[in-house]
Design a protein around this motif. Sequence first.
Motif, PDB file in Angstrom:
ATOM      1  N   ILE A  14     -26.807  -8.314  -0.448  1.00  0.00           N
ATOM      2  CA  ILE A  14     -27.159  -8.760  -1.624  1.00  0.00           C
ATOM      3  C   ILE A  14     -26.651 -10.063  -2.541  1.00  0.00           C
ATOM      4  O   ILE A  14     -27.209 -10.820  -3.030  1.00  0.00           O
ATOM      5  N   ILE A  72     -29.309  -7.343 -11.818  1.00  0.00           N
ATOM      6  CA  ILE A  72     -29.501  -6.621 -10.835  1.00  0.00           C
ATOM      7  C   ILE A  72     -28.526  -5.585 -10.576  1.00  0.00           C
ATOM      8  O   ILE A  72     -27.197  -5.501 -11.070  1.00  0.00           O
ATOM      9  N   PRO A  92     -30.964  -3.598  -6.013  1.00  0.00           N
ATOM     10  CA  PRO A  92     -30.724  -4.341  -4.860  1.00  0.00           C
ATOM     11  C   PRO A  92     -31.638  -3.908  -3.786  1.00  0.00           C
ATOM     12  O   PRO A  92     -31.639  -4.681  -2.635  1.00  0.00           O
ATOM     13  N   ARG A  93     -32.486  -2.924  -3.776  1.00  0.00           N
ATOM     14  CA  ARG A  93     -33.475  -2.955  -2.864  1.00  0.00           C
ATOM     15  C   ARG A  93     -34.786  -3.365  -3.063  1.00  0.00           C
ATOM     16  O   ARG A  93     -35.809  -3.030  -2.404  1.00  0.00           O
ATOM     17  N   GLY A  94     -35.016  -4.089  -3.974  1.00  0.00           N
ATOM     18  CA  GLY A  94     -36.150  -4.822  -4.213  1.00  0.00           C
ATOM     19  C   GLY A  94     -37.191  -4.256  -5.252  1.00  0.00           C
ATOM     20  O   GLY A  94     -38.420  -4.721  -5.453  1.00  0.00           O
ATOM     21  N   GLU A 132     -35.784  -3.910   2.659  1.00  0.00           N
ATOM     22  CA  GLU A 132     -35.228  -3.854   1.418  1.00  0.00           C
ATOM     23  C   GLU A 132     -34.581  -4.948   1.175  1.00  0.00           C
ATOM     24  O   GLU A 132     -35.127  -5.666  -0.036  1.00  0.00           O
ATOM     25  N   LYS A 133     -33.809  -5.608   1.827  1.00  0.00           N
ATOM     26  CA  LYS A 133     -33.394  -7.092   1.897  1.00  0.00           C
ATOM     27  C   LYS A 133     -34.427  -8.039   1.533  1.00  0.00           C
ATOM     28  O   LYS A 133     -34.274  -8.941   0.552  1.00  0.00           O
ATOM     29  N   PHE A 136     -35.918  -7.315  -1.910  1.00  0.00           N
ATOM     30  CA  PHE A 136     -35.178  -8.011  -2.972  1.00  0.00           C
ATOM     31  C   PHE A 136     -35.266  -9.673  -3.038  1.00  0.00           C
ATOM     32  O   PHE A 136     -35.744 -10.213  -3.992  1.00  0.00           O
TER      33      PHE A 136
END
Length: 148
Positions: A14, A72, A92-94, A132-133, A136
Amino acid sequence: MQIWVDADACPVAIKDILFRAAQRTKIQVTLVANHYIRTPASKYVNFMQVTQGFDVADDEIVQRCESGDLVITSDIPLADEVISKNCLALSPRGELFTRENIKSRLNVRDFMDTLRSSGIQTGGPAALSGTEKQAFGNKLDQWLAQQR
């Protein structure tokens, strides 16, 4: 507008996304942590090291963030505090924390904390997934697009 990062527990993947976004969009990204974190040489990326202590980094972010900034964090109480200052909070997981969902998230966090305090093993968070990336990155891009 700028981005504040609760960097003590922020995944490296992230941070890398944020570093690239800062360079691409020329928006200031400030990482706040109580231990040294290496950052790229960039006039758009800053690192602020705070003293050791419970919530010291969180308190610094709350003190410095301004309305419209993006924070964040996966820390639910920190997200609640910055939302009350009209900042946006993104995990950080969106997951975007909002006025509508933060109180229920606080309740769940407090419940899980009570379980852990009574000796029940609740496990830790799963490893950050590719989905998840991507989530984000998409939320970050939406916020950045609104800043132009």
